[in-house]
Design a protein around this motif. Sequence first.
Motif, PDB file in Angstrom:
ATOM      1  N   GLY A 136      -8.626   1.614   5.934  1.00 53.34           N
ATOM      2  CA  GLY A 136      -7.795   0.505   6.366  1.00 53.34           C
ATOM      3  C   GLY A 136      -8.591  -0.487   7.189  1.00 53.34           C
ATOM      4  O   GLY A 136      -9.780  -0.312   7.449  1.00 53.34           O
TER       5      GLY A 136
ATOM      6  N   ASP B  29       1.991  -2.476   9.046  1.00 55.68           N
ATOM      7  CA  ASP B  29       0.620  -2.989   9.115  1.00 55.68           C
ATOM      8  C   ASP B  29      -0.240  -2.108  10.008  1.00 55.68           C
ATOM      9  O   ASP B  29      -1.407  -1.846   9.705  1.00 55.68           O
TER      10      ASP B  29
ATOM     11  N   GLU C 236      -5.071   3.906   8.443  1.00 55.69           N
ATOM     12  CA  GLU C 236      -5.338   4.744   7.280  1.00 55.69           C
ATOM     13  C   GLU C 236      -6.828   4.700   6.966  1.00 55.69           C
ATOM     14  O   GLU C 236      -7.460   3.655   7.109  1.00 55.69           O
TER      15      GLU C 236
ATOM     16  N   GLU D  80      -1.095   0.991   8.054  1.00 59.36           N
ATOM     17  CA  GLU D  80      -2.140   0.684   7.072  1.00 59.36           C
ATOM     18  C   GLU D  80      -3.507   0.567   7.735  1.00 59.36           C
ATOM     19  O   GLU D  80      -4.500   1.054   7.202  1.00 59.36           O
TER      20      GLU D  80
ATOM     21  N   ALA E  88       2.186   1.800   3.532  1.00 62.55           N
ATOM     22  CA  ALA E  88       3.365   1.003   3.875  1.00 62.55           C
ATOM     23  C   ALA E  88       4.604   1.568   3.197  1.00 62.55           C
ATOM     24  O   ALA E  88       5.649   1.738   3.830  1.00 62.55           O
TER      25      ALA E  88
ATOM     26  N   SER F 138       0.822  -1.199   0.000  1.00 61.96           N
ATOM     27  CA  SER F 138       0.000   0.000   0.000  1.00 61.96           C
ATOM     28  C   SER F 138       0.859   1.254   0.000  1.00 61.96           C
ATOM     29  O   SER F 138       2.050   1.220   0.336  1.00 61.96           O
TER      30      SER F 138
END
Length: 91
Positions: A85, A76, A82, A79, A13, A10
């Motif tokens: 997410g 992680d 987000e 993410e 990341a 992503s």
Amino acid sequence: METGGKTGQSAAAAGFYEIVARVLRLPRVRPEDDYFELGGTSLGVMQIVWMVEERFGTRISLTDFFDAPDLEAIADLVEEGEPGGAGAGHQ
């Protein structure tokens, strides 16, 4: 700046790996790298935490860096925090 991350990672990341590499003054970091084995310090973690919150609006903690087996585990968390997410962030 190369991140050496896995294909299809992503934007969050990839951005996290860029921030870590910048703080560590390295050309790149990999998801399997351990922050402290790369020479990272607690002060550097504080810089990363601030930069991640500024860039992504996601809160990660100093403890996350001590608990994580590698940078991928922290990415992680970024993410997840987000918008869109898997989670609501880690506070």
